[in-house]
Write a protein that holds these residues in place. Structure first.
Motif, PDB file in Angstrom:
ATOM      1  N   GLY A   1       0.823  -1.217   0.000  1.00  0.00           N
ATOM      2  CA  GLY A   1       0.000   0.000   0.000  1.00  0.00           C
ATOM      3  C   GLY A   1       0.853   1.261   0.000  1.00  0.00           C
ATOM      4  O   GLY A   1       0.689   2.141  -0.872  1.00  0.00           O
ATOM      5  N   PRO A   2       1.802   1.382   0.939  1.00  0.00           N
ATOM      6  CA  PRO A   2       2.660   2.574   0.938  1.00  0.00           C
ATOM      7  C   PRO A   2       3.438   2.763  -0.356  1.00  0.00           C
ATOM      8  O   PRO A   2       3.656   3.892  -0.792  1.00  0.00           O
ATOM      9  CB  PRO A   2       3.600   2.317   2.126  1.00  0.00           C
ATOM     10  CG  PRO A   2       2.805   1.453   3.056  1.00  0.00           C
ATOM     11  CD  PRO A   2       1.975   0.584   2.160  1.00  0.00           C
ATOM     12  N   GLU A   3       3.841   1.666  -1.013  1.00  0.00           N
ATOM     13  CA  GLU A   3       4.577   1.797  -2.269  1.00  0.00           C
ATOM     14  C   GLU A   3       3.658   2.343  -3.374  1.00  0.00           C
ATOM     15  O   GLU A   3       4.084   3.172  -4.186  1.00  0.00           O
ATOM     16  CB  GLU A   3       5.166   0.445  -2.677  1.00  0.00           C
ATOM     17  CG  GLU A   3       5.953   0.460  -3.978  1.00  0.00           C
ATOM     18  CD  GLU A   3       7.155   1.411  -3.997  1.00  0.00           C
ATOM     19  OE1 GLU A   3       7.636   1.797  -2.911  1.00  0.00           O
ATOM     20  OE2 GLU A   3       7.595   1.776  -5.111  1.00  0.00           O
ATOM     21  N   VAL A   4       2.401   1.902  -3.370  1.00  0.00           N
ATOM     22  CA  VAL A   4       1.434   2.460  -4.325  1.00  0.00           C
ATOM     23  C   VAL A   4       1.287   3.964  -4.070  1.00  0.00           C
ATOM     24  O   VAL A   4       1.299   4.775  -5.005  1.00  0.00           O
ATOM     25  CB  VAL A   4       0.067   1.736  -4.226  1.00  0.00           C
ATOM     26  CG1 VAL A   4      -0.997   2.477  -5.037  1.00  0.00           C
ATOM     27  CG2 VAL A   4       0.191   0.292  -4.698  1.00  0.00           C
ATOM     28  N   ALA A   5       1.198   4.349  -2.793  1.00  0.00           N
ATOM     29  CA  ALA A   5       1.052   5.777  -2.450  1.00  0.00           C
ATOM     30  C   ALA A   5       2.256   6.574  -2.938  1.00  0.00           C
ATOM     31  O   ALA A   5       2.116   7.651  -3.523  1.00  0.00           O
ATOM     32  CB  ALA A   5       0.890   5.926  -0.938  1.00  0.00           C
ATOM     33  N   ARG A   6       3.441   6.021  -2.707  1.00  0.00           N
ATOM     34  CA  ARG A   6       4.656   6.738  -3.089  1.00  0.00           C
ATOM     35  C   ARG A   6       4.671   6.989  -4.599  1.00  0.00           C
ATOM     36  O   ARG A   6       4.977   8.088  -5.054  1.00  0.00           O
ATOM     37  CB  ARG A   6       5.872   5.911  -2.674  1.00  0.00           C
ATOM     38  CG  ARG A   6       7.200   6.637  -2.729  1.00  0.00           C
ATOM     39  CD  ARG A   6       8.361   5.711  -2.416  1.00  0.00           C
ATOM     40  NE  ARG A   6       8.558   4.670  -3.422  1.00  0.00           N
ATOM     41  CZ  ARG A   6       9.133   4.867  -4.611  1.00  0.00           C
ATOM     42  NH1 ARG A   6       9.573   6.051  -4.940  1.00  0.00           N
ATOM     43  NH2 ARG A   6       9.268   3.866  -5.463  1.00  0.00           N
ATOM     44  N   ARG A   7       4.277   5.983  -5.365  1.00  0.00           N
ATOM     45  CA  ARG A   7       4.286   6.134  -6.829  1.00  0.00           C
ATOM     46  C   ARG A   7       3.200   7.106  -7.290  1.00  0.00           C
ATOM     47  O   ARG A   7       3.424   7.904  -8.200  1.00  0.00           O
ATOM     48  CB  ARG A   7       4.090   4.767  -7.500  1.00  0.00           C
ATOM     49  CG  ARG A   7       5.283   3.847  -7.262  1.00  0.00           C
ATOM     50  CD  ARG A   7       5.056   2.500  -7.900  1.00  0.00           C
ATOM     51  NE  ARG A   7       6.145   1.589  -7.575  1.00  0.00           N
ATOM     52  CZ  ARG A   7       6.550   0.625  -8.380  1.00  0.00           C
ATOM     53  NH1 ARG A   7       5.961   0.446  -9.543  1.00  0.00           N
ATOM     54  NH2 ARG A   7       7.534  -0.169  -8.013  1.00  0.00           N
ATOM     55  N   LEU A   8       2.029   7.024  -6.686  1.00  0.00           N
ATOM     56  CA  LEU A   8       0.950   7.941  -7.085  1.00  0.00           C
ATOM     57  C   LEU A   8       1.333   9.382  -6.771  1.00  0.00           C
ATOM     58  O   LEU A   8       1.096  10.294  -7.574  1.00  0.00           O
ATOM     59  CB  LEU A   8      -0.347   7.580  -6.352  1.00  0.00           C
ATOM     60  CG  LEU A   8      -1.044   6.289  -6.766  1.00  0.00           C
ATOM     61  CD1 LEU A   8      -2.239   6.020  -5.846  1.00  0.00           C
ATOM     62  CD2 LEU A   8      -1.513   6.363  -8.216  1.00  0.00           C
ATOM     63  N   LEU A   9       1.939   9.578  -5.598  1.00  0.00           N
ATOM     64  CA  LEU A   9       2.280  10.945  -5.189  1.00  0.00           C
ATOM     65  C   LEU A   9       3.403  11.531  -6.047  1.00  0.00           C
ATOM     66  O   LEU A   9       3.588  12.752  -6.086  1.00  0.00           O
ATOM     67  CB  LEU A   9       2.662  10.957  -3.701  1.00  0.00           C
ATOM     68  CG  LEU A   9       1.473  10.765  -2.748  1.00  0.00           C
ATOM     69  CD1 LEU A   9       1.943  10.456  -1.335  1.00  0.00           C
ATOM     70  CD2 LEU A   9       0.564  11.995  -2.750  1.00  0.00           C
ATOM     71  N   ALA A  10       4.163  10.683  -6.719  1.00  0.00           N
ATOM     72  CA  ALA A  10       5.229  11.171  -7.597  1.00  0.00           C
ATOM     73  C   ALA A  10       4.678  11.598  -8.952  1.00  0.00           C
ATOM     74  O   ALA A  10       5.397  12.176  -9.767  1.00  0.00           O
ATOM     75  CB  ALA A  10       6.275  10.071  -7.786  1.00  0.00           C
ATOM     76  N   ALA A  11       3.405  11.336  -9.211  1.00  0.00           N
ATOM     77  CA  ALA A  11       2.798  11.658 -10.507  1.00  0.00           C
ATOM     78  C   ALA A  11       1.890  12.882 -10.348  1.00  0.00           C
ATOM     79  O   ALA A  11       1.361  13.129  -9.258  1.00  0.00           O
ATOM     80  CB  ALA A  11       1.977  10.467 -10.995  1.00  0.00           C
ATOM     81  N   PRO A  12       1.726  13.664 -11.429  1.00  0.00           N
ATOM     82  CA  PRO A  12       0.785  14.789 -11.357  1.00  0.00           C
ATOM     83  C   PRO A  12      -0.649  14.263 -11.237  1.00  0.00           C
ATOM     84  O   PRO A  12      -1.053  13.393 -12.008  1.00  0.00           O
ATOM     85  CB  PRO A  12       1.012  15.520 -12.687  1.00  0.00           C
ATOM     86  CG  PRO A  12       1.657  14.534 -13.593  1.00  0.00           C
ATOM     87  CD  PRO A  12       2.372  13.534 -12.742  1.00  0.00           C
ATOM     88  N   LEU A  13      -1.360  14.776 -10.244  1.00  0.00           N
ATOM     89  CA  LEU A  13      -2.728  14.301 -10.001  1.00  0.00           C
ATOM     90  C   LEU A  13      -3.681  15.495  -9.983  1.00  0.00           C
ATOM     91  O   LEU A  13      -3.291  16.603  -9.589  1.00  0.00           O
ATOM     92  CB  LEU A  13      -2.814  13.579  -8.652  1.00  0.00           C
ATOM     93  CG  LEU A  13      -2.017  12.278  -8.503  1.00  0.00           C
ATOM     94  CD1 LEU A  13      -2.044  11.808  -7.060  1.00  0.00           C
ATOM     95  CD2 LEU A  13      -2.586  11.197  -9.424  1.00  0.00           C
ATOM     96  N   PRO A  14      -4.925  15.321 -10.378  1.00  0.00           N
ATOM     97  CA  PRO A  14      -5.907  16.408 -10.278  1.00  0.00           C
ATOM     98  C   PRO A  14      -6.085  16.860  -8.821  1.00  0.00           C
ATOM     99  O   PRO A  14      -5.887  16.073  -7.887  1.00  0.00           O
ATOM    100  CB  PRO A  14      -7.192  15.776 -10.819  1.00  0.00           C
ATOM    101  CG  PRO A  14      -6.774  14.580 -11.577  1.00  0.00           C
ATOM    102  CD  PRO A  14      -5.509  14.099 -10.950  1.00  0.00           C
ATOM    103  N   ALA A  15      -6.482  18.123  -8.658  1.00  0.00           N
ATOM    104  CA  ALA A  15      -6.619  18.689  -7.310  1.00  0.00           C
ATOM    105  C   ALA A  15      -7.690  17.984  -6.491  1.00  0.00           C
ATOM    106  O   ALA A  15      -7.658  18.006  -5.261  1.00  0.00           O
ATOM    107  CB  ALA A  15      -6.933  20.179  -7.425  1.00  0.00           C
TER     108      ALA A  15
END
Lengths: 436, 153
Positions: free
Chosen positions: B20-34
């Protein structure tokens, strides 16, 4: 389950206690109506935090030790800060002290309410867990959750986040909280006080199994306030010592059945009690008038000897903590700086604060560069283990006619009186009852 | 206020529980909508539940230890079915994801759309890396969630 439990060997064994913080077990063997063996066993692996601290900079200790527990990180942060500040010869006063105390109140609120309503209340009301409690008493649980969240909010606003807050450092804080956030928090605390009083009244109406013990109550005491983050170590047997003399009067020993050291008094074979009842019995007069009235309203006098009433005492302390946080935040004047300078030196420092579960003792030896040579940490649950086993023996001895299922229930309820934090202590319960 | 909250639960120091934390780390490294919020979470159930307040859509990502092959991705729609109590991986705290969902159901706190993605783990030892099969599942789940998040734009 035996129909004539007195006539044979009974073993009650709980291999993994639920609704406690961490991994523990209980084993009870009874032969011909006599308790042969009773062990409260902590099998969560030891975590070796003291060794991990060796060689680290003195400023690292608050953040490293905070990781011992996700429920009571403030206890570790501020015990470590206090020790390091003593070693450096500085003290944190005024509004910085007030911010730390208010944050510690937040920790008491979230920890006490979580335990009282989600972990302990189901025992009193005959539910296996808080989910079944939620089905029958949704409003009660909603209110408890709202109050717990308020404790977390205090930690978020002052400490930067609710779990393992990051805004505290040796000498004070890293940054000052925003005034607007504190003003909003004060409004939430006003509502929280009403919730705390209502929930305290509820706990006062619970049925408490009849059991009393003349506890040796050990806690901090401060001359000017209900002790939370500093004070002298006192007992109801006349002990009154500075924190630096803790190890002259108390020690820990390894017992084969537990991965957590057992605390004991050096000059008495009696176990001792730390935590809400110990604080309440030692310092009742320093609770606010409102908290004292809440105690009387819930049916308590100034001394509590029935450990099952700890659920009420936790809520009285919650009333106090909400009121105290509100007082501190209303009186807060933003200081010029977020911290005072603390320069390391070769010295020994001591710290002790009142974690929700009782006194949390730290001692550090530093070299002249401020590196940690040796660390010692004595958490509250380790200190309560002998008293937990003594309570269980006293309870079980008069209830041997109960069927195993009921006996197990009351044993687990009694262990939860202590809100044992096994994660802290190994750094908790399987019940096995053997009857024969 | 987030329209989509992705809560990634686990302990990165406990082997495959770090999925789970690894998924979070990768998602947070990508541009995401507000309107998308990604949270790495230690898994305490009450806190998970309290973050659902006023959120339309919640995706929980956790490690599972159901006995299936490591790397298998389980999917639940908790609004229609309960999560088996012992399904997710817990270390010491027993009030976790499954309990949070059931308590929220009892209290009327379930968000309108709640999904659980659970990645089957094998090794939960202290300090161990993700198992290769779990690391591959992390990549697959991350890609899926990135696509979901970008549809929020």
């Amino acid at each position: 389950m035996s129909e004539s439990p007195r006539d044979e060997q009974r073993v009650i064994q709980v291999d993994a206690l639920a609704r406690v913080e961490g991994e523990g077990a209980l084993y009870l063997r009874v032969t011909d109506g006599v308790i042969q063996d009773l062990k409260f066993r902590i099998y969560e692996p030891p975590r070796f935090f003291e060794v991990l601290l060796q060689g680290r900079d003195f400023s690292d200790a608050p953040d490293i030790t905070a990781r011992i527990c996700g429920i009571c990180p403030m206890a570790y942060i501020l015990s470590a800060c206090q020790a390091m500040e003593q070693a450096a010869g500085v003290s944190v006063e005024g509004d910085l002290r007030a911010l730390r105390r208010a944050a510690y109140c937040g920790e008491w609120i979230e920890s006490h309410v979580l335990h009282a309503f989600l972990l302990h209340a189901p025992d009193f009301l005959g539910y296996p867990d808080a989910i079944r409690l939620s089905h029958d008493h949704p409003d009660l649980v909603r209110k408890a959750l709202e109050l717990k969240k308020l404790g977390n909010r205090i930690l978020e606003v002052i400490g930067g986040r609710a779990v393992h807050p990051v805004n505290f450092r040796v000498g004070g804080l890293h940054g000052l909280p925003r005034r607007q956030a504190l003003a909003e928090l004060a409004k939430e605390l006003e509502r929280g006080l009403d919730l705390a009083l209502e929930l305290t009244r509820f706990t006062g109406g619970l049925d408490f199994p009849p059991f009393e013990y003349d506890y040796t109550c050990v806690s901090l005491r401060h001359p000017d306030e209900y002790a939370i983050q500093e004070g002298r170590i006192v007992s109801n047997r006349g002990l009154d010592i500075p924190v630096s003399e803790f190890e002259a009067h108390f020690d820990e020993e390894h017992v084969a059945h537990s991965n957590a050291l057992h605390g004991f008094q050096k000059d008495s074979p009696e176990p001792y009690l730390v935590g809400p009842i110990a604080r309440y019995n030692n310092n009742f007069q320093q609770l606010s008038q409102l908290a004292q009235e809440a105690a009387r309203g819930a049916g308590l006098g100034p001394v509590v000897n029935n450990p099952f009433q700890s659920i009420v005492v936790r809520m009285i302390e919650t009333v106090y903590a909400v009121e105290e946080a509100l007082r501190l935040i209303r009186g807060y004047q933003e200081p010029a700086a977020a911290c005072v300078s603390a320069e390391p030196r070769s010295a020994r420092g001591y710290g002790c604060t009142e974690a929700p579960r009782g006194i949390c003792y730290h001692r550090y030896d530093l070299d002249d560069r401020g590196h940690i040579l040796e660390a010692r940490i004595v958490p509250p649950t380790a200190q309560n283990q002998k008293q937990i086993e003594r309570d269980l023996r006293g309870l079980v001895a008069h209830r041997l006619d109960l069927p195993d299922e009921r006996l197990q229930w009351i044993c687990e309820q009694a262990i939860r009186n202590y809100d044992p934090c096994i994660s802290c202590a190994t750094h908790f319960l399987k019940l096995t009852v053997e009857r024969g | 206020m987030a329209n989509l909250l992705i809560q990634c639960v686990g302990d990165p120091l406990r082997g495959d529980d770090g999925a789970g934390p690894e998924v979070a780390r990768r998602l947070l490294a990508a541009p995401l909508p507000a309107s998308v919020r990604v949270r790495e979470h230690w898994g305490e159930g009450v806190e998970l539940m309290q973050e659902w307040d006023r959120v339309t859509r919640v995706v929980l990502v956790d490690a599972a230890h159901s006995g299936a092959e490591p790397g298998i991705v389980h999917r639940f729609d908790p609004s229609n079915e309960p999560i088996p109590a012992d399904f997710c991986y817990y270390c010491t705290h027993r009030f976790g994801v499954a309990e949070a969902v059931e308590m929220a159901r009892a209290l009327g706190y379930l968000p309108p759309d709640l999904r659980l993605i659970a990645i089957e783990g094998r090794d939960f030892g202290l300090g161990q890396p993700l198992s290769p099969a779990v690391a591959a599942a992390v990549e697959q789940v991350t890609a899926e969630l990135l696509a979901l998040a970008r549809r929020e734009d």
